[in-house]
Design an enzyme around this catalytic site. Structure first.
Site, PDB file in Angstrom:
ATOM      1  N   PRO A 155       0.827  -1.211   0.000  1.00 47.07           N
ATOM      2  CA  PRO A 155       0.000   0.000   0.000  1.00 47.07           C
ATOM      3  C   PRO A 155       0.860   1.259   0.000  1.00 47.07           C
ATOM      4  CG  PRO A 155      -0.816  -1.580   1.616  1.00 47.07           C
ATOM      5  CD  PRO A 155       0.499  -2.103   1.130  1.00 47.07           C
ATOM      6  N   GLU A 156       0.441   2.243  -0.769  1.00 44.17           N
ATOM      7  CA  GLU A 156       1.170   3.505  -0.793  1.00 44.17           C
ATOM      8  C   GLU A 156       0.576   4.459   0.242  1.00 44.17           C
ATOM      9  OE1 GLU A 156       2.568   4.880  -4.529  1.00 44.17           O
ATOM     10  OE2 GLU A 156       2.448   2.905  -5.457  1.00 44.17           O
TER      11      GLU A 156
ATOM     12  N   LYS B 142       4.222   5.535   4.830  1.00 44.86           N
ATOM     13  CA  LYS B 142       3.565   4.235   4.881  1.00 44.86           C
ATOM     14  C   LYS B 142       3.413   3.724   6.315  1.00 44.86           C
ATOM     15  CE  LYS B 142       5.342   3.117   0.299  1.00 44.86           C
ATOM     16  NZ  LYS B 142       6.053   2.133  -0.552  1.00 44.86           N
TER      17      LYS B 142
ATOM     18  N   ARG C 126      12.464  -3.611  -7.753  1.00 46.39           N
ATOM     19  CA  ARG C 126      11.076  -3.316  -8.106  1.00 46.39           C
ATOM     20  C   ARG C 126      10.988  -3.076  -9.606  1.00 46.39           C
ATOM     21  NH1 ARG C 126       7.966  -1.591  -3.793  1.00 46.39           N
ATOM     22  NH2 ARG C 126       6.242  -2.018  -5.211  1.00 46.39           N
TER      23      ARG C 126
END
Length: 268
Positions: free
Chosen positions: A2-3, A52, A257
């Protein structure tokens, strides 16, 4: 993962549901039981997010949550039901209850520990107290790519893979340009855009980055079908034509990523 907008949504929700009330805190799974006992029965003073990280404040102690890749909250109205699955923390207030499952971190922090954690985080575009010049001071001296810097939570807090790819595309910035080669004007555009995009994410609960003139209803293209939802330009669109220039969207791995960009709109 989640951002930042997701954590701010949870902070707003939990503050609205629990702030000012005496709450019951438990750990059906058991892994947070000792810490839960410290705050059980206390007044839930406030909830906030920084990047976050989510914070539930109980006076001189704070419950710190980092959802990581698999963490999630489930929100319910009373009455309380038996736990389902591995519930790390259960929070019960006067009208609602929430269960936390699978977080990377769920721990109790004193004031000094909380200050140390905050000091490690960069400015958050969603916080009113953010100081973007702190991030710029690190970026402008760095030989690291701007794509990597935007994901570094000590430089900028709350930005993840989606916002990173999309904000660079929206301003035609090649992702592998080094931080020290970014202009101040470009940085100010990035910051201002993140403030707007992430605030919209808090409001609607998903990430939408496509400008009105490029939306499906304006161009006649098919809407995006993806479990993440929202309309985006390049994220998870590798090989698909760019919505603006038609060049196939590129993908490469950067700092473990996937990085997405348009070679046509973001030439090196």
């Amino acid at each position: 993962m989640p951002e930042g907008h997701t954590l701010h949504r949870f902070a707003l929700l939990h503050h609205r549901q629990f702030a000012g009330h005496r709450v019951a805190v438990s750990s059906p799974q058991g892994r947070f039981a000792t810490e839960a006992a410290v705050v059980d029965g206390r007044i839930f003073e406030s909830a906030e997010a920084h990047g976050k990280h989510l914070f539930h404040h109980y006076g001189d102690v704070t419950v710190h949550v980092h959802l990581g890749l698999y963490g999630t909250f489930s929100e319910r109205e009373l009455p309380v039901e038996p736990p389902q699955g591995q519930v790390r923390m259960r929070l019960v207030g006067p009208g609602h209850w929430t269960d936390l499952r699978g977080p990377t971190a769920c721990r109790l922090l004193g004031e000094t520990e909380l200050d140390i954690l905050r000091a490690r985080l960069g400015p958050d575009p969603l916080r009113a107290d953010a100081e973007p010049d702190r991030a710029w001071a690190k970026i402008t001296k760095s030989r690291t790519s701007i794509a990597a810097l935007l994901m570094d939570q000590s430089v900028l807090a709350g930005v993840g893979n989606v916002y990173r790819a999309e904000v660079l595309f929206r301003h035609h910035i090649p992702p592998l340009r080094t931080g020290r080669d970014l202009t101040r004007a470009e940085w100010e555009l990035i910051w201002a855009d993140l403030v707007l995009l992430m605030a919209d994410g808090v409001r609607v609960g998903r990430i939408d980055t496509v400008r009105p003139e490029h939306l499906p209803e304006a161009t006649g293209r098919a809407p995006r079908v993806d479990r993440h939802g929202g309309e985006v330009y390049v994220y998870r669109r590798a090989g698909a034509p760019c919505l603006i220039c038609g060049t196939p969207v590129a993908m490469a791995e950067l700092v473990s990523r996937n990085l997405y960009w348009c070679p046509g709109c973001q030439p090196a």
